[in-house]
Scaffold this motif. Structure first.
Motif: not given
Ligand code: XMP
Length: 517
Positions: A96-101
Motif C-alpha cells: 500500500a501507499g504510505s497514506r494507509e497509516y
C-alpha cells in the motif's frame, strides 16, 4: 459452560488489545496461536483473526486452514486477518501507499450491515498496514470505504464472514468498540455476562471444588497480582491458605511493615520472613546487574522453600500469574515466546500442584476483581515494582547505607506524587501518582560538588524516574510539572543525608528501559 470468542494470533502487537476490548464488553475470550484453534470446544461462539507483521504473500507468512471453522462459526478478520481471507479466496493484496497509516474516516458504508450497525457517519478508524486489498473475490461485497482505501471492510455474501482492514480495537478507532460489540454480541450471540462479580463467584466455587480441604502455600510480593490471588483463595478456603512474604531488605521504606499490616487487616494468614541479612551478605561487593538478579533470585527461592517445607501437609502452590504472563505470543520467526513464571524451583519433594486463579485475567481485570473483593485502593492502585527491588536501582554494589539513602529519597518522591493533586481529562480529582505508570529513584554511583550554607559538599547524585505506559513494553518519561520537580528536588537534598544533586530521567523506552539495571 462459559461462552467465549477465540482470537487467532498472527503475531500483531494489538492482538492483546483485541482481547481486552472484548473482555471490556463483558464477553470472555481467549487468545491462541493462529494454528491452535480448539476444534471441538462447544463453548466457542465466534472467531477473530488478528493482524500480523507479515504480508499474506510472504513465503513465511502464517497460514491457517479455516475449513473447519467457516460455515460453523462467525469470523471477523482484522487487518492481516482480512487480507488473509480475501487473498486465500482469490482476491489480490498488494503493498500500500504510505497514506494507509494513521487516521482515516469511513466514507461510504452499509449502515444496515450487522457489523456496522450504530457506526456514525465519517467515523474515524485507525489504519496501520503495509498492504492493501486491491481486489476481492466475486462473492465478497465491499461494506465500507475510506477516501484512500476502497476496500476498507467486506462481507462474504451469504456467510457470517467479515474483514476490516483497519483496527477497531485501538483507541483511535472511534466506533471500534461498537463494531466489536456488533460482532461478539449481535452476530456471535454472546450474552455479556463476564464480569468481576461473576468471576469471583465462579472462581471461588471452582477453587473450593478443586482444593477441598487441602493446604495451599502462596508467595506474596506486596504487588497487586499476588495480593488479589491471596484474597480470592482466602475467600474460598480460609485458614487452609498460608501466605509467605519474604523481605529481602530491598523493599521501599517501611513497605514490609505496611504491607504486612494490610494483609493482616484483610484476614490473610501470612508468615513474614525477614531474610535481609542473608541477601545483604550474598550481595556484598557485587556490582554486575545480572549477577545481582541471579543472587536475589536464588536466595529468594531458598528462603521461600525453607519456609514452605515447614508446612508439611501442603498440597498446592498458588501463584498470582496473570494472562499476559502466559499468552503464547508469536515472534516474527513463528516461534512461541513464553514469558517467565513468577516463582522458580519449587521444592520437588513436596510434590506441590500449581494453582493460578488469575491466569485468565488481564491486569485491569485483576484490579477490578481486587476491588470486588474489598481490597483497599492503595494496594490495588500500586505501581509495579521489580522483584529484585531497590537492588536494580542502586548502580554498583549494595550496602545497607545505600539502601537507606535510596529508601529515604524514594519515599519523598512517591509521597510527593501521591500528595500532588491534579484534575484528569474527565474533571475528576486524582494525583500525579495515579497518572504515571511507575516511578522511583535511582542512586547513581557518582559524587559531585555542592554547597550547603558555607560548606562545600561532595555527595551522591540521584535520578528520578517516572514513566507513562500501558503495559511496560514501551514507556515515555512523564511530563511532571516543573514546580513539582523543584519541590521534590529541594526536599530530597534538604532531608536526605548524603545526596546533594537530583536529576530527572528524560529517556523513553525503547531505546532505554524503565529500570536502570
Ligand atoms: P524494564 O526495565 O525492562 O522494565 O523496562 C519493565 C517492567 O518490568 C519491571 N522489572 C522487573 N520485574 N523482576 C520483576 O519482577 C525483574 O527482574 C524486573 N526487571 C524489571 C520494571 O519495574 C517494569 O515495570
Amino acid at each position: 459452560m462459559e461462552e467465549k470468542i477465540i482470537i487467532l494470533d498472527f503475531g500483531s502487537q494489538t492482538t492483546q488489545l483485541i482481547g481486552r476490548r472484548i473482555r471490556e464488553l463483558n464477553v470472555y475470550c481467549e487468545i491462541v496461536p493462529y494454528n491452535k484453534f480448539p476444534h471441538g470446544d462447544g463453548s466457542v461462539k465466534g472467531v477473530i483473526l488478528s493482524g500480523s507483521p507479515f504480508s499474506v504473500y510472504d513465503q513465511e507468512a502464517f497460514k491457517v486452514d479455516l475449513a473447519g471453522i467457516r460455515g460453523k462459526l462467525p469470523i471477523l478478520g482484522i487487518c492481516y486477518g482480512a487480507q488473509f481471507i480475501a487473498y486465500t479466496n482469490g482476491g489480490s493484496v498488494e503493498p500500500a501507499g504510505s497514506r494507509e497509516y494513521g487516521r482515516a474516516k469511513l466514507g461510504r458504508f452499509e449502515h444496515d450491515n450487522p457489523l456496522l450497525k450504530g457506526v456514525r457517519e465519517h467515523s474515524q478508524v485507525w489504519m496501520s498496514h503495509g498492504d492493501t486489498i486491491t481486489a476481492i473475490p466475486d462473492n465478497f461485497r465491499i461494506i465500507a470505504s475510506t477516501d484512500e482505501v476502497a476496500i476498507a471492510a467486506y462481507q462474504v455474501e451469504g456467510e457470517r464472514v467479515w474483514g476490516v482492514q483497519f483496527h477497531p480495537e485501538v483507541y483511535h478507532s472511534e466506533d471500534g468498540t461498537q463494531m466489536l460489540r456488533n460482532f461478539v454480541v449481535d452476530i456471535c450471540g454472546c450474552h455479556q455476562t463476564w464480569s468481576s462479580a461473576s468471576f469471583v463467584d465462579t472462581t471461588v466455587a471452582e477453587l473450593k471444588e478443586q482444593i477441598g480441604n487441602d493446604r495451599v502455600i502462596l508467595g506474596l510480593s506486596g504487588g497487586v497480582d499476588s495480593s488479589v490471588a491471596a484474597v480470592l483463595l482466602n475467600r474460598a478456603i480460609g485458614k487452609n491458605l498460608t501466605c509467605i512474604f519474604v523481605d529481602h531488605g530491598l523493599l521501599r521504606k517501611n513497605e514490609f511493615h505496611d504491607v504486612m499490616h494490610d494483609y493482616e487487616c484483610l484476614g490473610l494468614n501470612v508468615i513474614g520472613v525477614d531474610a535481609s541479612e542473608k541477601f545483604f551478605k550474598d550481595l556484598e561487593g557485587v556490582s554486575d546487574p545480572e549477577q545481582k538478579r541471579k543472587i536475589i533470585g536464588r536466595d529468594f527461592v531458598e528462603v521461600f522453600n525453607a519456609e514452605a517445607r515447614k508446612i508439611t501437609d501442603a498440597r498446592w502452590l498458588a501463584q498470582g500469574t496473570i494472562y499476559p504472563d502466559r499468552i503464547e505470543s508469536l515472534n516474527i520467526t513463528g516461534k512461541v515466546i513464553k514469558s517467565h513464571h513468577n516463582v522458580g524451583g519449587l521444592p520437588k519433594e513436596m510434590n506441590l500442584q500449581l494453582c493460578e486463579p488469575l491466569k485468565w485475567l488481564f491486569k485491569d481485570e485483576v484490579r477490578r476483581v481486587g476491588r470486588e473483593l474489598g481490597i483497599p485502593e492503595h494496594l490495588i492502585g500500586r505501581h509495579p515494582f521489580p522483584g529484585p527491588g531497590l537492588a536494580v536501582r542502586i548502580l554498583g554494589d549494595i550496602t545497607r547505607e545505600k539502601v537507606r539513602i535510596l529508601q529515604d529519597a524514594d519515599d519523598i518522591f512517591i509521597r510527593g506524587l501521591r500528595d500532588w493533586k491534579v484534575t484528569d481529562a474527565e474533571g475528576n480529582e486524582t494525583s500525579l501518582y495515579h497518572q504515571v505508570w511507575q516511578a522511583g529513584v535511582i542512586l547513581l554511583p557518582v559524587r559531585s560538588v555542592g554547597v550547603m550554607g558555607d560548606e562545600r559538599t561532595y555527595e551522591q547524585a540521584v535520578a528520578l524516574r517516572a514513566v507513562t505506559s500501558t503495559d511496560a513494553m514501551t514507556a515515555d518519561w512523564a511530563r511532571l510539572p516543573y514546580d513539582f520537580l523543584a519541590k521534590v528536588s529541594n526536599d530530597i537534598i534538604n532531608k536526605v543525608k548524603g545526596v546533594n544533586r537530583v536529576a530527572y530521567d528524560i529517556s523513553s523506552k525503547p531505546p532505554s528501559t524503565i529500570e536502570w539495571e
